[in-house]
Design a protein around this motif. Sequence first.
Motif, short mmCIF file in Angstrom:
data_model
loop_
_atom_site.label_atom_id
_atom_site.label_comp_id
_atom_site.label_asym_id
_atom_site.label_seq_id
_atom_site.Cartn_x
_atom_site.Cartn_y
_atom_site.Cartn_z
N GLU A 240 0.83 -1.21 0.00
CA GLU A 240 0.00 0.00 0.00
C GLU A 240 0.87 1.26 0.00
O GLU A 240 0.48 2.27 -0.56
CB GLU A 240 -0.93 0.02 1.22
N GLY A 241 1.99 1.21 0.66
CA GLY A 241 2.84 2.40 0.74
C GLY A 241 4.31 2.02 0.78
O GLY A 241 4.66 0.88 1.10
N LEU A 253 5.24 7.22 -0.82
CA LEU A 253 4.09 6.94 -1.69
C LEU A 253 3.02 6.16 -0.94
O LEU A 253 3.33 5.40 -0.02
CB LEU A 253 4.55 6.13 -2.91
N GLY A 254 1.77 6.34 -1.37
CA GLY A 254 0.68 5.55 -0.79
C GLY A 254 -0.25 6.36 0.08
O GLY A 254 -0.62 5.92 1.18
N ALA A 255 -0.68 7.54 -0.40
CA ALA A 255 -1.64 8.35 0.37
C ALA A 255 -2.96 7.61 0.58
O ALA A 255 -3.65 7.84 1.56
CB ALA A 255 -1.90 9.67 -0.35
N ALA A 256 -3.28 6.71 -0.33
CA ALA A 256 -4.53 5.96 -0.25
C ALA A 256 -4.33 4.60 -0.89
O ALA A 256 -3.41 4.43 -1.68
CB ALA A 256 -5.64 6.73 -0.96
N PRO A 257 -5.19 3.64 -0.56
CA PRO A 257 -5.04 2.31 -1.13
C PRO A 257 -5.12 2.33 -2.66
O PRO A 257 -4.34 1.67 -3.34
CB PRO A 257 -6.21 1.52 -0.55
N LYS A 258 -6.09 3.06 -3.18
CA LYS A 258 -6.23 3.20 -4.63
C LYS A 258 -6.56 4.65 -4.89
O LYS A 258 -7.16 5.32 -4.03
CB LYS A 258 -7.36 2.32 -5.17
N SER A 259 -6.26 5.14 -6.07
CA SER A 259 -6.41 6.55 -6.36
C SER A 259 -6.40 6.71 -7.87
O SER A 259 -6.00 5.80 -8.60
CB SER A 259 -5.26 7.31 -5.69
N ASP A 264 0.15 5.39 -10.90
CA ASP A 264 0.41 4.81 -9.58
C ASP A 264 1.92 4.63 -9.43
O ASP A 264 2.49 3.63 -9.86
CB ASP A 264 -0.31 3.47 -9.44
N LEU A 265 2.55 5.61 -8.80
CA LEU A 265 4.02 5.64 -8.76
C LEU A 265 4.61 4.56 -7.86
O LEU A 265 5.81 4.29 -7.92
CB LEU A 265 4.50 7.03 -8.33
N ARG A 266 3.76 3.94 -7.04
CA ARG A 266 4.26 2.79 -6.27
C ARG A 266 4.83 1.74 -7.24
O ARG A 266 5.81 1.06 -6.92
CB ARG A 266 3.14 2.18 -5.43
#
Lengths: 543, 543
Positions: A240-241, A253-259, A264-266
């Motif tokens: 997630e982060g 990275l990972g302000a939210a589970p999905k966005s 998605d730079l993760r």
Amino acid sequence: MNIHADSPRTDETALPVVHLRRPRWGDPATPGELPAAAAALVGADGTERRGVAPDDVVLAEPQLPVDARSALVEALGEHHVIDDHRSRIDHTRGYSTPDILALRSGDGTDAPDVVVTPGSHDDVLRVLEICAEHRVAVVPFTGGTSVVGGLAPDRTGFAGVVTVDLARLDELVDIDEISRTATLQAGLRGVRAEELLRAKGYTLGHFPQSYAGAGIGGYAATRSAGQSSAGYGRFDDMVEGMVLATPRGTIALGAAPKSAAGPDLRHLVLGSEGVLGIITEVTVRVHPVPDHRVFEGWHFDDFDAGAAALRALAQDGPMPTVLRLSDEMETAINLADPDGAGGTDAAGPTGGCLAVIGVEGAHDEVEARHAAVTAVLERAGGVSMGEGPGESWRTGRFRAPYLRDPLLDAGVLVETLETVTYWSRLADLKVLVTAALTDTLTAAGTAPLVMCHISHVYPAGASLYFTVVCPQTDDPIAQWAAAKTAANDAIRAAGASITHHHAVGRDHRATYHAEIGDLALDALRAVKVALDPAGVCNPGILI
Amino acid sequence: MNIHADSPRTDETALPVVHLRRPRWGDPATPGELPAAAAALVGADGTERRGVAPDDVVLAEPQLPVDARSALVEALGEHHVIDDHRSRIDHTRGYSTPDILALRSGDGTDAPDVVVTPGSHDDVLRVLEICAEHRVAVVPFTGGTSVVGGLAPDRTGFAGVVTVDLARLDELVDIDEISRTATLQAGLRGVRAEELLRAKGYTLGHFPQSYAGAGIGGYAATRSAGQSSAGYGRFDDMVEGMVLATPRGTIALGAAPKSAAGPDLRHLVLGSEGVLGIITEVTVRVHPVPDHRVFEGWHFDDFDAGAAALRALAQDGPMPTVLRLSDEMETAINLADPDGAGGTDAAGPTGGCLAVIGVEGAHDEVEARHAAVTAVLERAGGVSMGEGPGESWRTGRFRAPYLRDPLLDAGVLVETLETVTYWSRLADLKVLVTAALTDTLTAAGTAPLVMCHISHVYPAGASLYFTVVCPQTDDPIAQWAAAKTAANDAIRAAGASITHHHAVGRDHRATYHAEIGDLALDALRAVKVALDPAGVCNPGILI
């Protein structure tokens, strides 16, 4: 092949935390022993070949510039800047068969000049800054289990090589029980992370075959996949982060589970293999420790029938927690050995293919899911062989790497490789890769056994994992290199990916570049230049 | 609020393919009508405000350099280089309330100079090449439904703006029935893609509220999420492969469903909003058309209880196909209207919160899954309200956008925004955003109704979708801008993501940059420079 003859059985909750000592695998208290069947199978000449002892490998004097070394000592303290012989040896390359053969031959050329052990994210930032300033190459290290040359940077043009061992970043930082996430420092070994999580009632559910040695940062940097991927997902699906230390600073990275906030730079950091910086912290999803499990063996008449059954589960559900299928050769070799999966416990038919399914979770849910999986497998022509072969696989599953050392000792070459493709191309891919390996090694006068299994399935496709066993020639490194090149070419020609879960490292670099193309490679290189302008992060790896 | 009063009901299989004609939404044959309850609710003054007719909006003369125009004509043919008034108007901005208000006010400043309609991937490459050469900004366009300014580039420093409408790239290229994937050209509208797939027995399962207008390329470029995301996933989860045309050439991604070959670069293109190039083809997973479905309403005493029930399903399963929860305000407004979801069909309790669940698939599997979902919801304190409210929601679900135009006509301001966070922060985030919107609009003398629902859930968190209704001031664009800024600040302060499924565009750019940080932004900009050195691809969007 039997992977746990006469050795203690193991379980994901009972493994010790192992610090691997090169060149041999695993916990010295549970040494691998050579099953009699194995040597006979391949007709090795029986000459004992243990090679050069680690203490006798000659290393070059550490090359690190004096200023760089002083700066590291100032940043971390004298105790955390290490260059004794044994530490350097234990951070030399990884655990591919060529890596092991090289060290056994006395080749210490890829040893780092210094191993440093930072104690915090800020320490890591400082190390990167120092190395960038002095143009010293930096290799991130958690478990050191790479099988693709991911720990052997190209030192050309650099003033030295520093391996950053994250062993001190070994904390469970936080558990969010509402969101079911845990934040883990990157240096935590998988075994230790699992131990810390289990104490709180949770599991990560990530059990790669390298589990005895590998660590959290490595899982993320290489997009690892574990044996329970059917149920818990691949490691890149669990994340997630992440916190990444780069020579230019920190990315979180990972302000939210999905966005939908941009790409998605993760996924730019997952799989980046240390070339963009060093992952210091990972937030992953966790699950309640399962209170019930069923593991079973299933017989299918042939590989295609078994693959169709796995596909039915992957596309229409339900998914078990573990799902794998051995081809006819792998099944036959397991059955030939009395302690192998599908061995004495198996009252079922010989020949055909063995599938293993495991279902884990809460009791009632497991019972319901197991019944539904059973219905799908029966409709697909499977015949249950009962829990014997399933439990045999489950309890022995971390022992395979222990077998390689005694085989190499006995003059047997053993190595694995893996790939992944869409379901519609799976059968052709298997034929092509098997032929490439068989033809190349047979032409060298060392006809191999080539075994294959599916161990990771998705709605659109599946992985293929090959194990190759044959007698060694006088130059086993060159012998395997030729076979591997032929297999890589076959994978590329079939349009499949060069790796499902072993990453790219140096060994797959050329094939990887062909796979993604020049322009995508340019994009990736641009990211590297943006984050690592001096180019010190794991040079020569991936890009 | 009732979203389908007196209008034909709609279904994902029965919607027409609509070419949206600005500024009003949707199919002209099914105009929105104003439910009496809606106007009364907010106390608008009742003055009719239809604004400037599209034909009367004054546009600047097309600015495109003569050479650029000739090159485009030579590449595509005269018919495919379009600059009539109506075509330019219909490609001006998107469908946010500020976008609609701007056009209604006669503001045509963001109209493209020319609309081009390439017929192939190679045409798109050629257009990009021409635009790069002449420093003309390029806006990719499929359905044109952006609500974040994604179609309004910053033309500063450019010699003109060309909108690339992919309408001619509208083919179902291939279905791989073994791997259950379909390759779709990017210009296919969602409705048409579904029509083509259903003819072969498959569904994509992607039904965003913009479904009547939006297209495949837009889904991918913005990381869209549809109403059936619980069952079929978000669009970015469905994608296996993509072809991207850039000013420097083509990138083709997706050699395998999953891989460990470096970072997953598909995730660099998904969500890239046209700034790296133009997506021309997408390979997605497809599913057999469901043969059975159950949609139901469920009552929960309050939002927290309902959210806990959704979390239980998301974390421990099973997942229904559709899963959403309205808060007390949204539920009350639905119940207050006789045709609203949860209206006359609902013999159940008033007050509390309405959840809608839908389960679709093969008959027996649906029955089993529905029973298991029911057990979880009951354990969580839910009370079934039967199929009435579920079917009411299902059949009316694409009608909400039709309501906005008559509300704006009647002097009512209505707009939506959305965000996403971890479960542990969801309640706080809802309070903060609601307060920001309420306080700002109340201070302006236009106390709003703020409604909220959860419509997308994950194991670690969920989205929040807010609908705001209030009387318009004399300057409704400034009125909403103040409220939106306050909401963005609240989202950022809560550590949540600025968008779950509406993307970044120009409207969210500043907040997005704060969310990912300077260094991650540098990495993304480096990718842009690598692929689009002249910077012509959707300038001012995202980065």
